[in-house]
Scaffold this active site. Structure first.
Site, PDB file in Angstrom:
ATOM      1  N   TYR A  74      39.445  38.397  32.257  1.00 37.05           N
ATOM      2  CA  TYR A  74      39.654  37.566  33.446  1.00 37.05           C
ATOM      3  C   TYR A  74      39.505  36.099  33.043  1.00 37.05           C
ATOM      4  O   TYR A  74      38.565  35.718  32.340  1.00 37.05           O
ATOM      5  CB  TYR A  74      38.630  37.884  34.541  1.00 37.05           C
ATOM      6  CG  TYR A  74      38.772  36.985  35.751  1.00 37.05           C
ATOM      7  CD1 TYR A  74      39.587  37.348  36.809  1.00 37.05           C
ATOM      8  CD2 TYR A  74      38.115  35.755  35.814  1.00 37.05           C
ATOM      9  CE1 TYR A  74      39.754  36.513  37.901  1.00 37.05           C
ATOM     10  CE2 TYR A  74      38.280  34.907  36.897  1.00 37.05           C
ATOM     11  CZ  TYR A  74      39.092  35.295  37.940  1.00 37.05           C
ATOM     12  OH  TYR A  74      39.264  34.469  39.010  1.00 37.05           O
ATOM     13  N   GLU A 115      44.671  31.245  38.040  1.00 33.85           N
ATOM     14  CA  GLU A 115      43.991  32.501  37.712  1.00 33.85           C
ATOM     15  C   GLU A 115      44.925  33.396  36.909  1.00 33.85           C
ATOM     16  O   GLU A 115      46.074  33.621  37.305  1.00 33.85           O
ATOM     17  CB  GLU A 115      43.559  33.220  38.994  1.00 33.85           C
ATOM     18  CG  GLU A 115      42.820  34.529  38.739  1.00 33.85           C
ATOM     19  CD  GLU A 115      42.488  35.264  40.015  1.00 33.85           C
ATOM     20  OE1 GLU A 115      41.310  35.262  40.416  1.00 33.85           O
ATOM     21  OE2 GLU A 115      43.412  35.849  40.629  1.00 33.85           O
TER      22      GLU A 115
END
Length: 393
Positions: A109, A197
């Site tokens: 992530y 992101e």
């Protein structure tokens, strides 16, 4: 302002972030053609909506031949996907992204957000990719890596390398991760983003790094200097109430209540919504008409509020400093006359020319309920809504 995955990937690729090859499709025929262009023996068909958790909602399909691609595209196009981010109303799929399949070894992530408290860009990373960051924080809090970037200096290569080492990447992957992390930061900084992101950033079986999914959000107030970003806006993915208001220069956020709010000033709007809740009602929106509350602007605000079929009463709360209460009152009277308002209206005015404004409302001959304080206005709005609901029943 949010954009689609394929748009975010195209932008990030321009800053050196590695992405898988893919193509856009608006029909099953185009989807199968894109797969042939890409080549290979496995592809991923992805629904393009402004939401995460598309996979859990069935919006991402792995296909191994033309028939499967056709069927996946045919099923997804026009379908409403409901995720925990879209709410129960969901979002409709109008376009697909067909991407070559990736041999995934592990998932990471990587996110960049604006930390308003510390006035810094903050990098958030985790070796546990593929999940929402909220899930990672709850289930694996020790895996979260946070790095604040000094605004005056910007992100330095050593910071990117530190993140890569903490993610447990192998020696040969550190430089690749550094390039991807610095590329994301430059994209964030140079395009007035508020969020970047990549989830997941995958390590392939061949040891390469690939951004398998990407999301970007931008500061709408900066889009006047980023026309190439503003052009990526997809209004079909936005709340139509908010789109209508934004196109008319109004700050509007739709909510699920039934008492519409027309207010000047964000702080006063928040206080008004709190008072409506305290009085036992539910606000239908946040609407700040700003400092220039001319009669024309007030009329636009009424139309924006009434575009929501769930609104069953309206509360106008104006504190006139830059504004004048008589202008606002004229706007309220014009709006009620032009729109032929059928639901209760409560108006509270305070500040500059308040007496003149109240006289205009009083002499209008219209069924406008007036109030002198915020608490009184909220109570009267909730009571008027209840009385009107009882009559309708």
């Amino acid at each position: 302002m949010d954009i689609h995955e394929y748009q975010a990937k195209e932008l990030l690729a321009g800053f050196g972030v590695p992405i898988a090859r893919g193509g856009l499709a608006y029909s099953p025929e185009q989807a199968t053609y894109r797969a042939r262009e890409l080549g290979g023996d496995k592809w991923v068909v992805k629904a393009q909506i402004h939401s995460g958790a598309r996979g859990k909602a069935g919006g991402i399909r792995v296909c191994e031949n033309d028939k499967e691609i056709w069927e996946a595209a045919d099923d997804l196009l026009g379908k409403t996907l409901v995720t925990h981010q879209t709410g129960p109303q969901g979002k409709t799929v109008y376009r697909l992204y067909v991407e070559e399949a990736t041999n995934i070894d592990r998932e990471i992530y990587l996110g960049f957000v604006l930390d308003r408290k510390h006035e810094r860009v903050c990098v958030v990373a985790s070796a546990a990719g593929g999940m929402e960051i909220e899930e990672i924080s709850a289930e694996q809090p020790d895996s979260i890596i946070r790095v604040a970037v000094e605004s005056a200096v910007g992100m330095k290569p050593f910071q990117a390398r530190e993140i890569a080492f903490k993610l447990g990447l192998e020696a040969g992957q550190i430089s690749k991760a550094e390039k991807a992390i610095l590329g994301c930061y430059r994209a964030f900084r140079e395009m007035d983003a508020t969020m970047v992101e990549i989830n997941p950033l995958v390590v392939t079986g061949e040891g390469e790094l690939v951004a398998l999914d990407a999301k970007m959000s931008f500061d709408e107030n900066a889009m006047f200097r980023r026309p190439h970003i503003a052009e990526l806006r997809d209004k079909s993915q936005e709340d139509p109430r908010e789109t209508y208001a934004a196109d008319r220069g109004l700050s509007y956020v739709g909510l699920d209540g039934n008492i519409g709010c027309i207010i000047n000033g964000a702080g006063l709007a928040m206080a008004t919504m709190d008072m409506i809740k305290h009085a036992g009602g539910e606000p239908a929106n946040f609407l700040d008409i700003g400092g220039g509350a001319s009669p024309e602007r007030v009329t636009k605000a009424f139309k924006a509020v009434l575009a929501d079929d769930g609104v069953e009463a309206i509360l106008v709360n104006i504190f006139a400093g830059i504004n004048r209460c008589d202008w606002v009152a004229e706007g309220v009277v014009q709006a009620v006359q032009n729109i032929d308002l059928k639901i209760p209206l409560v108006v509270r005015l305070a500040g500059t020319n308040v007496e003149e404004g109240r006289e205009i409302l009083k002499n209008s001959g219209l069924p406008i309920i007036t109030a002198e304080s915020l608490g009184e206005a909220a109570d009267k709005a909730v009571q008027a809504w209840r009385d009107n609901t009882a009559k309708s029943a």
